[in-house]
Design a protein around this motif. Structure first.
Motif, PDB file in Angstrom:
ATOM      1  N   VAL A   1       0.881  -1.151  -0.062  1.00 54.40           N
ATOM      2  CA  VAL A   1       0.044   0.051  -0.040  1.00 54.40           C
ATOM      3  C   VAL A   1       0.756   1.385  -0.003  1.00 54.40           C
ATOM      4  O   VAL A   1       0.724   2.065  -0.793  1.00 54.40           O
ATOM      5  N   PRO A   2       1.689   1.471   1.004  1.00 54.62           N
ATOM      6  CA  PRO A   2       2.565   2.642   0.831  1.00 54.62           C
ATOM      7  C   PRO A   2       3.636   2.616  -0.304  1.00 54.62           C
ATOM      8  O   PRO A   2       3.605   3.869  -0.799  1.00 54.62           O
ATOM      9  N   SER A   3       4.085   1.526  -0.691  1.00 57.40           N
ATOM     10  CA  SER A   3       4.981   1.552  -2.117  1.00 57.40           C
ATOM     11  C   SER A   3       4.084   1.976  -3.248  1.00 57.40           C
ATOM     12  O   SER A   3       4.711   2.810  -3.927  1.00 57.40           O
ATOM     13  N   ALA A   4       2.912   1.533  -3.261  1.00 58.59           N
ATOM     14  CA  ALA A   4       2.054   2.260  -4.464  1.00 58.59           C
ATOM     15  C   ALA A   4       1.794   3.798  -4.261  1.00 58.59           C
ATOM     16  O   ALA A   4       1.830   4.396  -5.563  1.00 58.59           O
ATOM     17  N   GLY A   5       1.589   4.112  -3.285  1.00 56.32           N
ATOM     18  CA  GLY A   5       1.348   5.668  -2.977  1.00 56.32           C
ATOM     19  C   GLY A   5       2.783   6.314  -3.469  1.00 56.32           C
ATOM     20  O   GLY A   5       2.778   7.446  -3.877  1.00 56.32           O
ATOM     21  N   VAL A   6       3.802   5.852  -2.927  1.00 57.22           N
ATOM     22  CA  VAL A   6       5.012   6.699  -3.358  1.00 57.22           C
ATOM     23  C   VAL A   6       5.288   6.430  -4.704  1.00 57.22           C
ATOM     24  O   VAL A   6       5.877   7.500  -5.527  1.00 57.22           O
ATOM     25  N   SER A   7       5.248   5.336  -5.207  1.00 58.10           N
ATOM     26  CA  SER A   7       5.390   5.385  -6.779  1.00 58.10           C
ATOM     27  C   SER A   7       4.604   6.212  -7.675  1.00 58.10           C
ATOM     28  O   SER A   7       4.956   6.536  -8.725  1.00 58.10           O
ATOM     29  N   SER A   8       3.419   6.215  -7.311  1.00 56.91           N
ATOM     30  CA  SER A   8       2.466   7.217  -7.836  1.00 56.91           C
ATOM     31  C   SER A   8       2.977   8.589  -7.960  1.00 56.91           C
ATOM     32  O   SER A   8       2.519   9.364  -8.744  1.00 56.91           O
ATOM     33  N   VAL A   9       3.638   9.094  -6.900  1.00 57.13           N
ATOM     34  CA  VAL A   9       4.297  10.383  -7.164  1.00 57.13           C
ATOM     35  C   VAL A   9       5.067  10.632  -8.204  1.00 57.13           C
ATOM     36  O   VAL A   9       5.172  11.530  -8.963  1.00 57.13           O
ATOM     37  N   ALA A  10       5.980   9.560  -8.591  1.00 55.56           N
ATOM     38  CA  ALA A  10       6.806   9.711  -9.651  1.00 55.56           C
ATOM     39  C   ALA A  10       6.070   9.672 -11.099  1.00 55.56           C
ATOM     40  O   ALA A  10       6.331  10.496 -12.030  1.00 55.56           O
ATOM     41  N   SER A  11       4.891   8.927 -11.035  1.00 48.50           N
ATOM     42  CA  SER A  11       4.105   8.767 -12.105  1.00 48.50           C
ATOM     43  C   SER A  11       3.369   9.912 -12.406  1.00 48.50           C
ATOM     44  O   SER A  11       3.321  10.499 -13.624  1.00 48.50           O
ATOM     45  N   GLN A  12       2.880  10.591 -11.298  1.00 45.34           N
ATOM     46  CA  GLN A  12       2.188  11.785 -11.606  1.00 45.34           C
ATOM     47  C   GLN A  12       3.186  13.063 -12.049  1.00 45.34           C
ATOM     48  O   GLN A  12       2.709  13.768 -12.886  1.00 45.34           O
ATOM     49  N   ALA A  13       4.400  13.023 -11.623  1.00 46.29           N
ATOM     50  CA  ALA A  13       5.209  14.079 -12.134  1.00 46.29           C
ATOM     51  C   ALA A  13       5.691  13.944 -13.440  1.00 46.29           C
ATOM     52  O   ALA A  13       5.603  14.807 -14.073  1.00 46.29           O
TER      53      ALA A  13
ATOM     54  N   ALA B   1      15.240   9.018 -13.398  1.00 40.12           N
ATOM     55  CA  ALA B   1      16.161   9.991 -12.477  1.00 40.12           C
ATOM     56  C   ALA B   1      15.703  10.645 -11.106  1.00 40.12           C
ATOM     57  O   ALA B   1      16.675  10.857 -10.242  1.00 40.12           O
ATOM     58  N   VAL B   2      14.438  10.679 -10.774  1.00 41.78           N
ATOM     59  CA  VAL B   2      13.621  10.916  -9.565  1.00 41.78           C
ATOM     60  C   VAL B   2      13.385   9.980  -8.613  1.00 41.78           C
ATOM     61  O   VAL B   2      13.162  10.095  -7.702  1.00 41.78           O
ATOM     62  N   ARG B   3      14.017   8.698  -9.188  1.00 38.99           N
ATOM     63  CA  ARG B   3      13.408   7.414  -8.349  1.00 38.99           C
ATOM     64  C   ARG B   3      13.993   7.522  -6.750  1.00 38.99           C
ATOM     65  O   ARG B   3      13.143   7.555  -5.925  1.00 38.99           O
ATOM     66  N   ASN B   4      15.360   7.791  -6.865  1.00 36.60           N
ATOM     67  CA  ASN B   4      16.059   7.861  -5.595  1.00 36.60           C
ATOM     68  C   ASN B   4      15.390   9.123  -4.754  1.00 36.60           C
ATOM     69  O   ASN B   4      15.378   8.911  -3.682  1.00 36.60           O
ATOM     70  N   PRO B   5      15.546  10.531  -5.530  1.00 29.37           N
ATOM     71  CA  PRO B   5      14.952  11.442  -4.630  1.00 29.37           C
ATOM     72  C   PRO B   5      13.408  11.346  -4.150  1.00 29.37           C
ATOM     73  O   PRO B   5      13.387  11.837  -3.023  1.00 29.37           O
ATOM     74  N   VAL B   6      12.751  10.707  -4.957  1.00 33.80           N
ATOM     75  CA  VAL B   6      11.425  10.537  -4.356  1.00 33.80           C
ATOM     76  C   VAL B   6      11.395   9.532  -3.281  1.00 33.80           C
ATOM     77  O   VAL B   6      10.697   9.747  -2.103  1.00 33.80           O
ATOM     78  N   LEU B   7      12.134   8.589  -3.180  1.00 32.12           N
ATOM     79  CA  LEU B   7      11.963   7.803  -1.967  1.00 32.12           C
ATOM     80  C   LEU B   7      12.658   8.200  -0.983  1.00 32.12           C
ATOM     81  O   LEU B   7      12.474   8.203   0.296  1.00 32.12           O
ATOM     82  N   ALA B   8      13.586   9.082  -1.049  1.00 33.09           N
ATOM     83  CA  ALA B   8      14.180  10.071   0.094  1.00 33.09           C
ATOM     84  C   ALA B   8      13.243  10.848   0.688  1.00 33.09           C
ATOM     85  O   ALA B   8      13.362  11.062   1.787  1.00 33.09           O
ATOM     86  N   ILE B   9      12.170  11.271   0.009  1.00 32.30           N
ATOM     87  CA  ILE B   9      11.205  12.022   0.619  1.00 32.30           C
ATOM     88  C   ILE B   9      10.288  11.386   1.805  1.00 32.30           C
ATOM     89  O   ILE B   9       9.819  12.025   2.698  1.00 32.30           O
ATOM     90  N   TYR B  10      10.316  10.031   1.609  1.00 27.28           N
ATOM     91  CA  TYR B  10       9.668   9.163   2.547  1.00 27.28           C
ATOM     92  C   TYR B  10      10.653   8.117   3.430  1.00 27.28           C
ATOM     93  O   TYR B  10      10.739   7.063   3.216  1.00 27.28           O
ATOM     94  N   PRO B  11      11.118   8.943   4.372  1.00 29.38           N
ATOM     95  CA  PRO B  11      12.303   8.063   5.201  1.00 29.38           C
ATOM     96  C   PRO B  11      11.652   7.083   6.281  1.00 29.38           C
ATOM     97  O   PRO B  11      12.273   6.047   6.734  1.00 29.38           O
ATOM     98  N   ASN B  12      10.229   6.964   6.209  1.00 24.18           N
ATOM     99  CA  ASN B  12       9.660   6.197   7.456  1.00 24.18           C
ATOM    100  C   ASN B  12       9.014   5.006   7.042  1.00 24.18           C
ATOM    101  O   ASN B  12       8.446   4.119   7.713  1.00 24.18           O
ATOM    102  N   ILE B  13       8.862   4.814   5.654  1.00 29.68           N
ATOM    103  CA  ILE B  13       8.477   3.569   5.015  1.00 29.68           C
ATOM    104  C   ILE B  13       9.444   2.215   5.361  1.00 29.68           C
ATOM    105  O   ILE B  13      10.745   2.514   5.654  1.00 29.68           O
ATOM    106  N   SER B  14       8.837   1.171   5.504  1.00 27.93           N
ATOM    107  CA  SER B  14       9.594  -0.087   5.612  1.00 27.93           C
ATOM    108  C   SER B  14      10.841  -0.549   4.569  1.00 27.93           C
ATOM    109  O   SER B  14      10.527   0.150   3.528  1.00 27.93           O
ATOM    110  N   ALA B  15      11.552  -1.097   4.578  1.00 28.25           N
ATOM    111  CA  ALA B  15      12.593  -1.402   3.840  1.00 28.25           C
ATOM    112  C   ALA B  15      11.980  -2.354   2.667  1.00 28.25           C
ATOM    113  O   ALA B  15      12.368  -2.105   1.595  1.00 28.25           O
TER     114      ALA B  15
END
Length: 199
Positions: free
Chosen positions: A102-114, A166-180
């Motif tokens: 669930v959280p991974s889908a939300g995070v990936s959608s950020v890059a998709s929407q951008a 290109a933004v994959r790692n920067p987007v993931l860095a925005i969400y430090p609290n998600i699990s590994a």
């Protein structure tokens, strides 16, 4: 950008807001659409003088335009209906998967929407330009312009794909609290999104 910022604030409870999780993602989308509506309304009411669009125009219906409107809009409505059903199905599937997805889908959608900003931009621009050319009666030129925009769309898809990577790692860095596990899954989903952009 508004959607991304609102998602971050509402999902994780930043800037004094409560952490809303999945409900925060929905709230972020609503906030982005309301901002979009307000921006368009302000533009038309304050800056656009040639069209002269007002709220009263929404209440006026020219019945002579209805048959032509239905003929042109019906395929588009059906297309959007299929898209909506697909999106609803996706949400239903995500809701029944494990907690890491669930959280991974939300995070990936950020890059998709951008990335979709570029794609939506070129699609809307091409429809406006080609529509104007057709309105001027230059059908052959419209066909040539259509081929040109198809080439531009291909280039835009490639650019959007590279942008997502290109933004994959920067987007993931925005969400430090998600699990590994969620982070790893989001990393893969963003990669899949990059491939989809080429289509």
């Amino acid at each position: 950008l508004v959607n991304m910022a609102a998602n971050y604030i509402l999902i994780y409870g930043k800037l004094g807001m409560p952490a809303m999780g999945v409900a925060g993602a929905a709230g972020g989308t609503v906030a982005a659409r309301l901002f979009e509506l307000a921006a368009v309304w302000v533009y038309f009411s304050k800056y656009e003088k040639e069209i002269g669009f007002t709220f009263r125009d929404l209440l006026h219906i020219d019945r002579s335009l209805i048959p032509g409107y239905l003929k042109i809009s019906t395929p588009i409505i059906l297309d959007d209906l299929v898209w909506a059903l697909g999106s609803s199905t996706q949400v239903a599937v995500i809701g029944n998967m494990n907690a890491a997805y669930v959280p991974s889908a939300g995070v990936s959608s950020v890059a998709s929407q951008a990335a979709m900003v570029f794609i939506y931009g070129i699609s809307r621009a091409s429809s406006i330009v080609i529509g104007q050319i057709i309105g001027e009666g230059r059908i052959e030129y419209a066909k040539k312009a259509g081929k040109t925009f198809m080439a531009i769309a291909l280039c835009t898809g490639i650019f959007a794909s590279l942008f997502v990577l290109a933004v994959r790692n920067p987007v993931l860095a925005i969400y430090p609290n998600i699990s590994a596990s969620s982070r790893e899954l989001a990393f893969r989903l963003i990669g899949v999104t990059a491939v989809i952009m080429l289509a």
